[in-house]
Structures are given as C-alpha cells and as structure tokens.
Design an enzyme around this catalytic site. Structure first.
Site, mmCIF file in Angstrom:
data_model
loop_
_atom_site.group_PDB
_atom_site.id
_atom_site.type_symbol
_atom_site.label_atom_id
_atom_site.label_comp_id
_atom_site.label_asym_id
_atom_site.label_seq_id
_atom_site.Cartn_x
_atom_site.Cartn_y
_atom_site.Cartn_z
ATOM 1 N N PRO A 2 0.239 -8.154 -1.937
ATOM 2 C CA PRO A 2 0.105 -8.815 -0.602
ATOM 3 C C PRO A 2 -1.329 -8.716 -0.277
ATOM 4 O O PRO A 2 -1.739 -7.312 -0.155
ATOM 5 C CB PRO A 2 1.140 -8.038 0.265
ATOM 6 C CG PRO A 2 2.090 -7.721 -0.715
ATOM 7 C CD PRO A 2 1.577 -7.306 -1.838
ATOM 8 N N GLU A 3 -2.028 -9.421 0.412
ATOM 9 C CA GLU A 3 -3.478 -9.465 0.877
ATOM 10 C C GLU A 3 -3.329 -9.328 2.370
ATOM 11 O O GLU A 3 -2.230 -9.377 3.057
ATOM 12 C CB GLU A 3 -4.125 -10.434 0.438
ATOM 13 C CG GLU A 3 -4.377 -10.585 -1.065
ATOM 14 C CD GLU A 3 -5.649 -11.169 -1.647
ATOM 15 O OE1 GLU A 3 -6.695 -10.785 -0.811
ATOM 16 O OE2 GLU A 3 -5.879 -11.676 -2.427
#
Length: 271
Positions: A2-3
């Site tokens: 996840p960014e």
C-alpha cells in the site's frame, strides 16, 4: 505494498466508524507482526476514546484520549476489515467498539503496530528524519532545491528517499516525473528550478487524484465484510511498457531498472 494514497484512504475509512468512539475490547491473536506488539497496548487502548485519526508518510495514526497514539503500518499485505462476517486466521489485532469491530489482517506479517506518547510523536525514531509531507505546506521549491543540491543520484531515487519527501513510493514517483516532464535518470542536483516548479504540483495532483478516487470507491464499497477497498487507477506510464505516451503519441513508454526497482517513463517527453 500500500502506498500513501491507499494509507490515506484507509485512515479516512477508519475515521468514519472509529473517530470519537470508545474502545471496549482489544484482542491480540499473536505476539507480533514484523516486531512484537507493545506490551502495554491492550491495557492502554481498552476503555480509551479515539480522538483523531491521521497519516504520516505511510503510517496511520490513531490518537487516544489517554495521551497515546497507536501507529500502524500495513507492510506488504496488511489491511483493516470492518465488521467482518467471519474471523480470518490472519486477523492479528482486533478492536471492538460498541457498534463495530476492526480487524487488522496481515497474512505476510510485514506490518507493525506501535504505541507512542502523542505529544512527542514527531520525535519517534521512524518519524524524526522524515522530510515534509508531499501534500503539506513544507514541500516547496526551496526545500527541494536545498535537499537536492549536489546530488548525483538520479531524481527518481532521490524522490524515494524519505528524508527528502515523506511517503512517496515507486508508482507515484514514476507518475509525477512523467507529469512534470523530467527524465528519471537525471541527477537530482541537475534538476532545474522550472522543473521543480512543475514537479511539486505534479506530485500533489497524482496523489490527490488517487486519494479522491480511492475515497469514492470506499464510499461505494459494498463488500459483505466491509473491507476497505484500495484505489485502482489508470496509470499514465506505470506498467505500460511499449505503449504510446498519452501526451505525445510519438513517444513510447519504456521500463528501466533503478535501485532494484522498475521505472517507467516516456522516451520522448521526459528530458
């Protein structure tokens, strides 16, 4: 992994159900993720009221009325499940309020949970050396010019350095450099002021667009277990090897390796 937009979307989704609520029960189903859970976590969180949720870089922060903040990182595979119909064997931390249940599910256990004093959160070791938030007022041309001065390392790798800008990951650096028309191999110290002037809004625009779309998908999410959905986007260069550039169709998207990661850029319009 996840960014930043996915973490922001997750925090906003949690806030809809958790902000202002009192925590009635905390269950640890194992002693650790990437590192051990704080030994005082259950005691401090049980009975506490949540007074705010926020994000720093790729970390989510849950502030409690007892002067403590729970800090979570989703690692490679972590996600929060809200009101799951059935338990999952990878639900390692479960938080109950009067109306909802929140399960931190992390199959690969590369995530982390920490507990720190809210008033000194900025000096927490993982935060102390971070650069400014890409969506905050601290990211300026002057900051970047000073941080990049004399850098022979490529601008792509410089932007991944969390000491220069906090929270930027590979996908959004590729996309921002394309929007700003900057070649990813250009030395950080050689990036001009006009290019930096284009780069900052490019970073903010691509992150904001991702967060907005992630938020929209979250509001419309109707999965039975209430799992928070992640943003699915149509990238301009990321993963589009060999396809025409969307800005100049005489250019082609090329993939190269930088610092052990893939970089995508347009051969024509990024200088």
């Amino acid at each position: 992994m996840p960014e930043l937009p996915e973490v922001e979307t997750t925090v906003r989704g949690l806030a809809r159900f958790l902000d202002g609520e009192r925590i009635e029960r905390v269950v640890l189903n194992r002693p650790n993720l990437r590192r051990p859970f704080p030994p005082e976590l259950v005691q401090i969180m049980t009975g506490a009221r949540v007074i705010g949720l926020s994000r720093r870089a790729k970390y989510g922060l849950i502030d409690l009325d007892r002067g403590s903040t729970m800090i979570f990182h989703l690692g490679m595979s972590g996600r929060w499940r809200i009101d799951p119909e059935e338990p999952d064997r990878h639900d390692h931390l479960v938080i109950d309020t009067a109306d909802h249940q929140f399960a931190l599910c992390d199959p690969r256990r590369f995530g982390s949970v920490d507990l720190e004093a809210t008033e000194t959160i900025d000096s927490w070791p993982q935060f102390a050396s971070l650069g400014p938030e890409p969506l905050g007022p601290g990211l300026t041309v002057e900051h970047l010019k000073a941080a990049l001065k004399g850098k022979v390392q490529s601008i792509k790798l410089c932007l991944l350095d969390q000491r220069i800008i906090a929270g930027l990951g590979n996908i959004y650096v590729c996309e921002a450099l394309w929007r700003a028309g900057i070649h990813p191999r250009k030395a950080g110290g050689k990036v001009t002021r006009p290019q930096l002037t284009r780069l900052i809004p490019a970073i903010r625009d691509v992150l904001s667009a991702s967060i907005k779309d992630g938020g929209s998908s979250l509001r419309d999410y109707a999965a039975p277990d209430g799992e928070l959905g992640y943003f699915a986007t149509r990238f301009d260069v990321y993963g589009r090897t060999g396809e025409p550039c969307r800005r100049d169709d005489s250019g082609k998207v090329r993939r190269i390796a930088q610092g052990g990661r893939s970089t995508w850029y347009c051969t024509k319009c990024q200088k």
